[in-house]
Write a protein that holds these residues in place. Structure first.
Motif, PDB file in Angstrom:
ATOM      1  N   SER A  29      22.978  72.112  69.165  1.00  5.75           N
ATOM      2  CA  SER A  29      23.434  70.839  69.747  1.00  5.75           C
ATOM      3  C   SER A  29      24.616  70.236  68.990  1.00  5.75           C
ATOM      4  CB  SER A  29      22.277  69.833  69.798  1.00  5.75           C
ATOM      5  OG  SER A  29      21.210  70.328  70.570  1.00  5.75           O
ATOM      6  N   PRO A  31      28.448  68.746  68.594  1.00  3.17           N
ATOM      7  CA  PRO A  31      29.388  68.040  69.463  1.00  3.17           C
ATOM      8  C   PRO A  31      30.441  68.988  70.046  1.00  3.17           C
ATOM      9  CG  PRO A  31      28.984  66.776  67.474  1.00  3.17           C
ATOM     10  CD  PRO A  31      28.330  68.107  67.265  1.00  3.17           C
ATOM     11  N   GLY A  32      30.726  68.802  71.329  1.00  5.09           N
ATOM     12  CA  GLY A  32      31.697  69.660  71.991  1.00  5.09           C
ATOM     13  C   GLY A  32      31.117  70.962  72.499  1.00  5.09           C
ATOM     14  N   HIS A  33      29.819  71.138  72.308  1.00  2.86           N
ATOM     15  CA  HIS A  33      29.127  72.326  72.803  1.00  2.86           C
ATOM     16  C   HIS A  33      28.031  71.853  73.768  1.00  2.86           C
ATOM     17  CE1 HIS A  33      30.797  75.258  69.782  1.00  2.86           C
ATOM     18  NE2 HIS A  33      31.164  74.082  69.278  1.00  2.86           N
ATOM     19  N   MET A  60      27.103  68.311  77.899  1.00  6.27           N
ATOM     20  CA  MET A  60      27.896  68.414  76.683  1.00  6.27           C
ATOM     21  C   MET A  60      27.292  67.509  75.619  1.00  6.27           C
ATOM     22  SD  MET A  60      31.986  67.672  76.065  1.00  6.27           S
ATOM     23  CE  MET A  60      31.820  65.868  76.010  1.00  6.27           C
ATOM     24  N   GLY A  62      27.105  65.332  72.066  1.00  3.77           N
ATOM     25  CA  GLY A  62      27.915  64.522  71.181  1.00  3.77           C
ATOM     26  C   GLY A  62      27.213  64.417  69.842  1.00  3.77           C
ATOM     27  N   LYS A  63      27.548  63.405  69.068  1.00  3.88           N
ATOM     28  CA  LYS A  63      26.906  63.223  67.768  1.00  3.88           C
ATOM     29  C   LYS A  63      25.473  62.736  67.901  1.00  3.88           C
ATOM     30  CE  LYS A  63      31.182  62.264  65.229  1.00  3.88           C
ATOM     31  NZ  LYS A  63      31.912  61.276  64.389  1.00  3.88           N
ATOM     32  N   LYS A 218      30.931  76.334  74.052  1.00  8.78           N
ATOM     33  CA  LYS A 218      31.844  75.198  74.148  1.00  8.78           C
ATOM     34  C   LYS A 218      31.857  74.643  75.571  1.00  8.78           C
ATOM     35  CE  LYS A 218      34.987  76.286  70.350  1.00  8.78           C
ATOM     36  NZ  LYS A 218      36.398  76.517  69.954  1.00  8.78           N
ATOM     37  N   SER A 220      33.637  71.309  77.829  1.00 11.19           N
ATOM     38  CA  SER A 220      34.566  70.177  77.847  1.00 11.19           C
ATOM     39  C   SER A 220      34.398  69.415  79.160  1.00 11.19           C
ATOM     40  CB  SER A 220      36.007  70.662  77.710  1.00 11.19           C
ATOM     41  OG  SER A 220      36.915  69.575  77.777  1.00 11.19           O
ATOM     42  N   LYS A 222      35.524  65.769  80.949  1.00 16.52           N
ATOM     43  CA  LYS A 222      36.419  64.617  80.823  1.00 16.52           C
ATOM     44  C   LYS A 222      36.318  63.736  82.062  1.00 16.52           C
ATOM     45  CE  LYS A 222      39.733  67.189  77.956  1.00 16.52           C
ATOM     46  NZ  LYS A 222      41.144  67.649  77.837  1.00 16.52           N
TER      47      LYS A 222
END
Length: 234
Positions: A29, A31-33, A60, A62-63, A218, A220, A222
């Motif tokens: 887990s 971030p960005g994956h 996706m 995140g932190k 990965k 992404s 947006k």
């Protein structure tokens, strides 16, 4: 006899400890994956059963858990709706909004981000550690398969995916039957759920069969271009 005993000790393999699914999830887990998924949705009224919809998309990370997701809901033919969630903001586009948006706008922005889009999406989210932990705890595990049931109220207590949705208090007692299939790495490869809603004497039985691939790859996601977004209808 001593030789036979030694041979037996040498030839009997040690039993590997079962993989912990929650630890396996946390390990991928970053971030960005994330993970990609497909859903096959079936609806029934108790006598008639039919394919309702197919979904595909990705989560996706995140932190702090799931930061975004993108899901396309295919009703057949040209009827498709896409939903992008970034944090607590959601964006809808597709055939269900055709003719409803101002000219030049293709996305409708809403505050409904972070939640399951509707009752024809997978209500159990195995990409959430707390949700996965609750399912493992409540279920019975045999090999790589976990089966059990959980109420919507119990799900809402651990899952942002359901907790952020407007499921209604009248549905909190609805039981969701689930079957999780785990890979050799302890990651969820398949989730099958079913539940029944009753309204005005009519039954709505929904079954969602989901497959998950590419854990930790990965991803992404947006937000749509600002110029294509609106918060108003025609």
């Amino acid at each position: 006899m001593v030789a036979c005993g030694v041979l037996a000790l040498v030839t009997v393999p040690a039993q590997a400890a079962p993989k912990d699914p929650v630890s396996a999830l946390k390990a991928v887990s970053a971030p960005g994956h994330g993970v990609r998924f497909t859903d096959t949705v079936t609806w029934s009224d108790g006598t008639d059963e039919r394919g309702a919809r197919d979904n595909k998309g990705a989560f996706m990370f995140g932190k702090k858990g799931i930061a975004a997701f993108d899901i396309t809901m295919d009703y057949g033919g040209d009827r498709k709706t896409r939903f992008i969630s970034i944090g607590k903001t959601g964006y809808y586009s597709g055939s269900l909004l055709d003719g409803m948006l101002p000219e030049g706008k293709t996305w409708y922005k809403t505050a409904g981000g972070g939640a399951v889009p509707d009752a024809w999406a997978q209500v159990v989210n195995p990409a959430e550690p707390r949700t996965l932990a609750a399912l493992i705890k409540k279920g019975a595990r045999k090999g790589n398969v976990v089966t059990g049931s959980i109420t919507l109220k119990e799900l809402k207590a651990v899952s942002a995916w359901i907790g952020a949705a407007n499921t209604g208090k009248e549905n909190e007692g609805v039981k969701v039957a689930y079957t999780l299939t785990l890979s050799s790495a302890g990651l969820v490869s398949r989730v099958r759920t079913s539940f029944t809603l009753s309204k005005d004497g009519e039954l709505n039985m929904v079954t969602v069969d989901s497959r998950y691939t590419g854990w930790g790859s990965k991803v992404s996601i947006k937000a749509p271009a600002p110029g294509s977004v609106t918060t108003e209808f025609r």
